[in-house]
Scaffold this motif. Structure first.
Motif, PDB file in Angstrom:
ATOM      1  N   LYS A 142       0.868  -1.008  -0.156  1.00 19.98           N
ATOM      2  CA  LYS A 142       0.016   0.213  -0.258  1.00 19.98           C
ATOM      3  C   LYS A 142       0.762   0.893   0.674  1.00 19.98           C
ATOM      4  CE  LYS A 142      -3.969  -1.820   2.543  1.00 19.98           C
ATOM      5  NZ  LYS A 142      -4.698  -2.192   3.770  1.00 19.98           N
ATOM      6  N   THR A 143       0.288   2.424  -0.409  1.00 19.10           N
ATOM      7  CA  THR A 143       1.093   3.398  -0.293  1.00 19.10           C
ATOM      8  C   THR A 143       0.140   4.198   0.465  1.00 19.10           C
ATOM      9  OG1 THR A 143       1.202   2.954  -2.733  1.00 19.10           O
ATOM     10  CG2 THR A 143       1.440   5.505  -2.179  1.00 19.10           C
ATOM     11  N   TYR A 144       1.360   5.076   1.130  1.00 23.69           N
ATOM     12  CA  TYR A 144       0.921   5.684   2.570  1.00 23.69           C
ATOM     13  C   TYR A 144       1.987   7.215   2.617  1.00 23.69           C
ATOM     14  CZ  TYR A 144      -0.378   1.671   4.794  1.00 23.69           C
ATOM     15  OH  TYR A 144      -1.028   0.350   5.220  1.00 23.69           O
ATOM     16  N   ASP A 145       0.609   8.501   2.924  1.00 23.81           N
ATOM     17  CA  ASP A 145       1.308   9.929   2.563  1.00 23.81           C
ATOM     18  C   ASP A 145       2.125   9.778   4.329  1.00 23.81           C
ATOM     19  OD1 ASP A 145      -0.035  10.442   0.647  1.00 23.81           O
ATOM     20  OD2 ASP A 145      -1.824  10.939   2.175  1.00 23.81           O
ATOM     21  N   LEU A 146       3.262  10.177   3.840  1.00 29.26           N
ATOM     22  CA  LEU A 146       3.846   9.999   5.192  1.00 29.26           C
ATOM     23  C   LEU A 146       4.146  11.714   6.083  1.00 29.26           C
ATOM     24  CD1 LEU A 146       7.282   9.030   3.429  1.00 29.26           C
ATOM     25  CD2 LEU A 146       5.771   7.683   5.015  1.00 29.26           C
ATOM     26  N   ARG A 147       3.591  12.530   5.478  1.00 30.20           N
ATOM     27  CA  ARG A 147       3.397  13.959   6.520  1.00 30.20           C
ATOM     28  C   ARG A 147       3.012  14.175   7.929  1.00 30.20           C
ATOM     29  NH1 ARG A 147      -0.019  18.013   5.826  1.00 30.20           N
ATOM     30  NH2 ARG A 147       0.245  19.952   6.957  1.00 30.20           N
ATOM     31  N   PRO A 148       1.716  13.327   7.564  1.00 28.90           N
ATOM     32  CA  PRO A 148       0.596  12.969   8.861  1.00 28.90           C
ATOM     33  C   PRO A 148       0.607  12.005   9.558  1.00 28.90           C
ATOM     34  CG  PRO A 148      -0.265  11.889   6.434  1.00 28.90           C
ATOM     35  CD  PRO A 148       0.737  12.757   6.454  1.00 28.90           C
ATOM     36  N   LEU A 149       1.735  10.933   9.102  1.00 36.79           N
ATOM     37  CA  LEU A 149       2.492   9.728  10.544  1.00 36.79           C
ATOM     38  C   LEU A 149       3.583  10.584  11.044  1.00 36.79           C
ATOM     39  CD1 LEU A 149       2.558   7.173   7.941  1.00 36.79           C
ATOM     40  CD2 LEU A 149       1.233   7.327   9.370  1.00 36.79           C
ATOM     41  N   THR A 150       4.140  11.707  10.850  1.00 36.09           N
ATOM     42  CA  THR A 150       4.872  12.385  12.209  1.00 36.09           C
ATOM     43  C   THR A 150       5.606  11.406  12.240  1.00 36.09           C
ATOM     44  OG1 THR A 150       3.653  12.009  13.543  1.00 36.09           O
ATOM     45  CG2 THR A 150       2.940  14.029  12.414  1.00 36.09           C
ATOM     46  N   THR A 151       6.552  11.122  11.103  1.00 36.36           N
ATOM     47  CA  THR A 151       7.675  10.236  11.023  1.00 36.36           C
ATOM     48  C   THR A 151       8.635  10.059  12.551  1.00 36.36           C
ATOM     49  OG1 THR A 151       8.994   9.602   9.014  1.00 36.36           O
ATOM     50  CG2 THR A 151       6.894   8.912   9.549  1.00 36.36           C
ATOM     51  N   GLU A 152       9.203  11.421  12.390  1.00 25.86           N
ATOM     52  CA  GLU A 152      10.453  11.725  12.824  1.00 25.86           C
ATOM     53  C   GLU A 152       9.782  12.562  14.505  1.00 25.86           C
ATOM     54  OE1 GLU A 152      13.002  13.811  10.832  1.00 25.86           O
ATOM     55  OE2 GLU A 152      14.201  11.891  10.009  1.00 25.86           O
ATOM     56  N   GLY A 153       8.800  12.203  14.576  1.00 25.20           N
ATOM     57  CA  GLY A 153       7.738  12.662  16.487  1.00 25.20           C
ATOM     58  C   GLY A 153       7.483  13.942  17.120  1.00 25.20           C
ATOM     59  N   GLN A 154       7.353  14.618  15.383  1.00 27.05           N
ATOM     60  CA  GLN A 154       6.677  16.171  15.021  1.00 27.05           C
ATOM     61  C   GLN A 154       5.890  16.712  15.732  1.00 27.05           C
ATOM     62  OE1 GLN A 154       7.588  14.206  12.791  1.00 27.05           O
ATOM     63  NE2 GLN A 154       8.645  15.228  10.643  1.00 27.05           N
ATOM     64  N   SER A 155       5.547  17.250  16.250  1.00 25.67           N
ATOM     65  CA  SER A 155       4.248  18.349  17.097  1.00 25.67           C
ATOM     66  C   SER A 155       3.102  17.973  16.372  1.00 25.67           C
ATOM     67  CB  SER A 155       4.397  18.855  18.125  1.00 25.67           C
ATOM     68  OG  SER A 155       4.754  19.995  17.896  1.00 25.67           O
ATOM     69  N   THR A 156       3.416  19.037  15.132  1.00 24.89           N
ATOM     70  CA  THR A 156       2.440  18.746  14.325  1.00 24.89           C
ATOM     71  C   THR A 156       2.942  18.110  12.808  1.00 24.89           C
ATOM     72  OG1 THR A 156       3.350  21.119  14.203  1.00 24.89           O
ATOM     73  CG2 THR A 156       1.519  20.551  15.290  1.00 24.89           C
ATOM     74  N   PRO A 157       2.294  17.806  11.915  1.00 23.06           N
ATOM     75  CA  PRO A 157       2.514  17.684  10.523  1.00 23.06           C
ATOM     76  C   PRO A 157       3.274  18.603  10.257  1.00 23.06           C
ATOM     77  CG  PRO A 157       0.932  17.034  10.608  1.00 23.06           C
ATOM     78  CD  PRO A 157       0.776  17.174  12.059  1.00 23.06           C
ATOM     79  N   TYR A 158       4.667  18.464   9.156  1.00 20.82           N
ATOM     80  CA  TYR A 158       5.162  19.891   8.621  1.00 20.82           C
ATOM     81  C   TYR A 158       4.912  20.410   7.380  1.00 20.82           C
ATOM     82  CZ  TYR A 158       7.087  15.387   6.564  1.00 20.82           C
ATOM     83  OH  TYR A 158       5.967  14.587   5.047  1.00 20.82           O
ATOM     84  N   PRO A 159       4.867  21.399   7.143  1.00 21.64           N
ATOM     85  CA  PRO A 159       4.250  22.110   5.850  1.00 21.64           C
ATOM     86  C   PRO A 159       4.434  20.924   4.624  1.00 21.64           C
ATOM     87  CG  PRO A 159       5.138  23.433   6.860  1.00 21.64           C
ATOM     88  CD  PRO A 159       5.474  22.365   7.422  1.00 21.64           C
ATOM     89  N   ASN A 160       2.655  21.108   3.548  1.00 24.90           N
ATOM     90  CA  ASN A 160       3.456  20.417   2.508  1.00 24.90           C
ATOM     91  C   ASN A 160       3.255  21.273   0.765  1.00 24.90           C
ATOM     92  OD1 ASN A 160       0.764  22.115   2.523  1.00 24.90           O
ATOM     93  ND2 ASN A 160      -0.736  19.940   2.157  1.00 24.90           N
ATOM     94  N   SER A 161       3.468  22.580   1.712  1.00 20.39           N
ATOM     95  CA  SER A 161       4.892  23.417   0.731  1.00 20.39           C
ATOM     96  C   SER A 161       5.715  24.557   1.640  1.00 20.39           C
ATOM     97  CB  SER A 161       3.180  24.262   0.454  1.00 20.39           C
ATOM     98  OG  SER A 161       2.825  25.693   1.179  1.00 20.39           O
ATOM     99  N   THR A 162       6.371  25.127  -0.015  1.00 17.31           N
ATOM    100  CA  THR A 162       7.342  25.276   0.702  1.00 17.31           C
ATOM    101  C   THR A 162       8.027  26.738  -0.295  1.00 17.31           C
ATOM    102  OG1 THR A 162       9.677  25.099   1.291  1.00 17.31           O
ATOM    103  CG2 THR A 162       9.591  23.583  -0.932  1.00 17.31           C
ATOM    104  N   ILE A 163       8.585  27.852   0.041  1.00 18.93           N
ATOM    105  CA  ILE A 163       9.155  28.334  -0.971  1.00 18.93           C
ATOM    106  C   ILE A 163      10.101  27.920  -1.741  1.00 18.93           C
ATOM    107  CG2 ILE A 163      10.534  30.473  -0.933  1.00 18.93           C
ATOM    108  CD1 ILE A 163       8.563  31.824   1.325  1.00 18.93           C
ATOM    109  N   VAL A 164      10.793  28.294  -2.617  1.00 17.92           N
ATOM    110  CA  VAL A 164      12.436  28.048  -3.411  1.00 17.92           C
ATOM    111  C   VAL A 164      13.221  28.672  -4.283  1.00 17.92           C
ATOM    112  CG1 VAL A 164      11.280  25.218  -3.550  1.00 17.92           C
ATOM    113  CG2 VAL A 164      10.582  26.486  -5.591  1.00 17.92           C
ATOM    114  N   ALA A 165      14.036  28.625  -4.261  1.00 18.12           N
ATOM    115  CA  ALA A 165      14.855  29.739  -4.987  1.00 18.12           C
ATOM    116  C   ALA A 165      15.760  28.591  -6.463  1.00 18.12           C
ATOM    117  CB  ALA A 165      15.746  29.832  -4.119  1.00 18.12           C
ATOM    118  N   PRO A 166      15.026  28.618  -7.559  1.00 19.88           N
ATOM    119  CA  PRO A 166      14.962  28.506  -8.309  1.00 19.88           C
ATOM    120  C   PRO A 166      16.506  29.604  -8.857  1.00 19.88           C
ATOM    121  CG  PRO A 166      13.236  29.199  -8.435  1.00 19.88           C
ATOM    122  CD  PRO A 166      13.552  29.759  -7.633  1.00 19.88           C
ATOM    123  N   PHE A 167      17.990  28.164  -9.557  1.00 21.77           N
ATOM    124  CA  PHE A 167      18.894  28.605 -10.885  1.00 21.77           C
ATOM    125  C   PHE A 167      18.988  28.456 -11.052  1.00 21.77           C
ATOM    126  CE2 PHE A 167      20.195  26.973  -6.553  1.00 21.77           C
ATOM    127  CZ  PHE A 167      21.162  25.833  -7.135  1.00 21.77           C
TER     128      PHE A 167
END
Length: 262
Positions: A142-167
């Motif tokens: 089965k395929t699982y979304d990892l973010r909601p599982l907080t596999t490193e014990g985060q108190s809340t899931p990390y964001p699902n989007s981010t700023i990036v710097a392209p070059f």
């Protein structure tokens, strides 16, 4: 942030759309990533990429580009042929990327398709972007979304989007009339370390909820039965940001009339 970038893209498209110095095009190629599961190979391609762009050519040297690119990146410790430590860790992920970006380009030669003397030019670019991502992993078919599982014990899931710097860098070639063939290689520094769901240290599994979360936080013993991910020991490479790349070819068409450049 995504809302503001979308507004900028809309303004760029709507402002003076009849101007003869606009350019539109499509991109296809590959995508790759550097991070906790691939710390050393900056040219490793692991998935496909495709997108489109519009560009405002200010003159033969400078332009502003707004674009959208979709890509897919993945990595698996089990395929790390030269690193036994990675194979023992046995983590894996797949992430689909959805990026909007605004970049500035600089041509080293004066380049105006069907007008300028130069029919090709190397170029560089840099800018800002915003990327949505969602790391996943396969477990027991089965395929699982990892973010909601907080596999490193985060108190809340990390964001699902981010700023990036392209070059990046590339080369343009005027293949015929106002058509250009473009090859480029571009990197994106992501302001997150979780494109791969791996960042810091192993967590005490008793602090995780659910069998799947516990299983995917430490996969080292899936084949051997011997789990090495002790709480507090290193899980990722401890660098603060992941990086991904797009590489491939674009075809573009430039809208030109003589009064644009004379």
């Amino acid at each position: 942030m995504a809302k503001y970038l979308a507004i900028i893209l809309l303004i760029l498209f709507c402002y003076n759309v009849r101007a003869q110095s606009w350019e539109v095009g499509g991109f296809a190629g590959g995508s790759g990533y550097m991070g906790d599961l691939n710390p050393n190979n900056p040219l490793k391609v692991s998935g496909i990429a495709a997108g489109g762009f519009i560009k405002r050519n200010i003159n033969g040297y400078v332009s502003i580009r707004a674009g959208y690119t979709y890509g897919k990146i993945s990595a698996a410790d089990s395929t790390s042929g030269g690193n036994q430590q990675f194979r023992d860790r046995n983590l894996s992920f797949t992430t689909r990327l959805s990026e909007i970006s605004l970049t500035g380009e600089f041509n080293f030669l004066k380049y105006i398709p069907s007008v300028s003397h130069d029919i090709y030019t190397p170029f560089i670019y840099a800018g800002i972007g915003y990327t949505a991502y969602n790391p996943q992993a396969n477990y027991q078919g089965k395929t699982y979304d990892l973010r909601p599982l907080t596999t490193e014990g985060q108190s809340t899931p990390y964001p699902n989007s981010t700023i990036v710097a392209p070059f990046g860098v590339g080369i343009k070639y005027n293949v015929a009339g106002r058509l250009s063939l473009i090859a480029d290689l571009g990197y994106r520094v992501a302001f997150t370390d979780y494109l791969d769901d791996v960042s810091g240290v192993y967590v005490d599994k008793s602090n995780l909820s659910g069998v799947v979360a516990k299983a995917l936080s430490d996969r080292s013993g899936e084949k051997t039965g011997i789990y090495t991910g002790s709480a507090g020991t290193q899980r990722g490479d401890l660098r603060k940001r992941d990086t991904y790349l797009f590489v491939g070819f674009s075809i573009s068409y430039t809208f030109i009339t003589p009064k644009c450049y004379f």
